[in-house]
Design an enzyme around this catalytic site. Structure first.
Site, PDB file in Angstrom:
ATOM      1  CB  CYS B  79      -0.897   0.031   1.108  1.00  0.00           C
ATOM      2  SG  CYS B  79      -2.292   1.098   0.977  1.00  0.00           S
ATOM      3  CG  HIS B 183      -3.934  -3.803   2.464  1.00  0.00           C
ATOM      4  ND1 HIS B 183      -3.172  -3.183   3.573  1.00  0.00           N
ATOM      5  CD2 HIS B 183      -4.289  -2.630   1.979  1.00  0.00           C
ATOM      6  CE1 HIS B 183      -3.131  -1.838   3.716  1.00  0.00           C
ATOM      7  NE2 HIS B 183      -4.073  -1.410   2.622  1.00  0.00           N
ATOM      8  CD  GLU B 185      -1.808  -6.262   4.807  1.00  0.00           C
ATOM      9  OE1 GLU B 185      -1.390  -6.627   3.749  1.00  0.00           O
ATOM     10  OE2 GLU B 185      -1.845  -5.100   5.474  1.00  0.00           O
TER      11      GLU B 185
END
Lengths: 275, 202
Positions: B79, B183, B185
């Site tokens: 990001c 993202h 994650e």
């Protein structure tokens, strides 16, 4: 291949002292399980985001929420927003550092609008969500304003219905008009609005489409429809009037319509969803 | 050791927990020496570009990050961590970045009939072979939340794109430098696969 940002389906988990509960008109709470377990189930079901709303009354018990956020972020690899009881940038920071993608503020945003800007400056607009809880009220025209709201029926022909923003879980009127407040929170740095109709919430009769459309048209940030979902068609309707995401609780919590069933229904009705 | 750089910009724990789920230990650090001797660096981050550069600078992290990249060690930006790699960003005025890659960071325009931030699940279009996307099919959904995006000077470093509504760089790959605007994650199984690829194949 052309890619499209899909519409988000977001189960909302009301959390009181560490347990998921769901209010009907914010009263009569029913227990629906452990937040981490519920979050894992929703992840497996294909929910696009989760919202945890901490409705714990006492400040001391808010540490429990922080612990839940930590535990969820260890086991669930999807974005989630945490709201409820955030009054300072430090409150927001603790939740984000514990693993929340976004934080949402509501009452504190009305009482202290600069909090929106402060959180957005530190964590970006993308992490800053403002919840707006309007209720339809009759706006007393200027000629009748002296009579006040007590004379509602008598004054009806001259009254215009407006959406007034309420705070403190829908109990306290603010005098703010929802569309104007939505524009204001965008200017102050909010990156998303969760718009919950206090009239529709808990009814399962559908979202307040007129209000969603008015707010979605007035702002350029994403708007999450909330309050009133009882059937997947209600989500289709909300997306048609401009919602970017749809939040629901009881229809998912009690498995009346599962996330996969809801998403298939949306796809069949032309709504882009992540399947 | 995989080191996740902590410069006070948001949610680092999710990255660490995702790596942990994959069986990889990592360390969250803001110590320049730790960054200097890391095998792999992950630079996550949310928030404003200018603030991020100020914080990296005040923590003396810019030199060790640049040295890590210049020595050819694997780097993953996520990001804001992608955006910081470039020359400059127009977020709240013009701010200089790490200049490890040529290009600039610009804003989505809401007047194209889109909502900004670009927030939610969008499909990846892998535009050239990249180890980060091994076993990740083109069209896989990943989670984005951002208002700005990078426009690289060299188009060849764009590894994957998404459309909003026009194509933008969703992932970057230039030699040992990997970066995602989305993202991983927070992107469930697909995201975990991408993080695994970074550790095992990049």
């Amino acid at each position: 291949m052309f890619s499209v940002l899909t519409k988000r389906i977001i189960p909302c988990l009301d959390v009181d002292r560490g347990r998921v509960v769901k209010g009907i008109h914010f009263l009569n709470l029913r227990d629906a399980g452990d937040p981490v377990e519920v979050a894992r189930r929703y992840e497996a079901d294909g929910a696009d985001e989760l919202v945890f709303l901490d409705i714990t009354a006492s400040h001391e018990d808010r540490e429990i929420m922080l612990d839940i956020v930590r535990r969820v972020s260890e086991q669930v690899f999807m974005p989630f927003t945490v709201g409820g009881g955030i009054r300072t940038v430090e409150d927001a920071a603790r939740l984000i550092q514990a693993g929340a993608e976004k934080v949402s503020i509501n009452t504190a945003a009305v009482k202290n609008p600069s909090l929106i800007t402060d959180i957005a400056r530190r964590f970006g607009s993308c992490a800053t969500v403002v919840n707006i809880d309007p209720r339809r009220v009759r706006k007393v025209s200027s000629a009748l304003s002296a009579k006040g709201a007590e004379d509602e029926k008598e004054a009806a022909p001259d009254q215009e219905v407006v959406w007034e923003v309420f705070i403190n879980g829908g109990r306290t009127p603010t005098g703010l008009e929802a569309v104007a407040w939505a524009k204001r929170v965008q200017e102050l740095g909010a990156g998303e609005i969760v718009l919950t109709s206090m009239d529709a919430d808990g009814t399962k009769n559908g979202y307040d489409l007129e209000m969603i459309e008015a707010v979605a048209r007035a702002v350029s940030i994403p708007v999450v429809a909330s309050g009133g979902a009882g059937h997947p068609q209600h989500l289709v309707d909300a997306f048609r009037v401009g919602a970017d995401a749809a939040l629901a609780a009881s229809i998912f919590h009690y498995n009346e319509f599962s996330i996969p069933v809801t998403k298939r229904y949306l796809a069949e009705h032309g709504v882009p969803v992540r399947l | 050791m995989i080191r996740i750089i902590d410069y006070g910009m948001g949610n680092l724990r999710s990255v660490q927990k995702a790596l942990e789920r994959l069986g990889y230990a990592s360390e969250i650090t803001s110590d320049p020496d730790s960054v200097a001797n890391a095998d792999r660096i992950v630079l996550p981050g949310v928030g404003a570009f200018g603030d991020a550069m100020v914080k990296l600078s005040s923590l003396n992290l810019i030199e060790p990050i640049k040295n890590h990249v210049l020595r050819g060690r694997p780097f993953l930006g996520i990001c804001l961590g992608l955006q910081l790699l470039f020359d400059e960003s127009e977020e709240n005025g013009i701010h200089q970045g790490l200049s490890l890659l040529r290009g600039r960071v610009i804003s989505f325009q809401p007047n194209l009939g889109i909502k900004v931030p670009h927030m939610g699940w969008n499909a990846l279009r892998v535009v050239r072979p990249c180890p980060l996307f091994a076993e990740v099919p083109s069209g896989a959904f990943v989670y984005f939340v951002h208002s700005f995006y990078a426009v690289p000077g060299r188009r060849e470093i764009v590894a994957a794109e998404a459309d909003y509504p026009t194509p933008f760089a969703a992932a970057i790959h230039s030699e040992n430098v990997f970066a995602t605007q989305f993202h991983p994650e927070k992107s469930q199984e697909v995201g975990l696969r991408i993080l695994r690829n970074f550790v095992e194949r990049c």
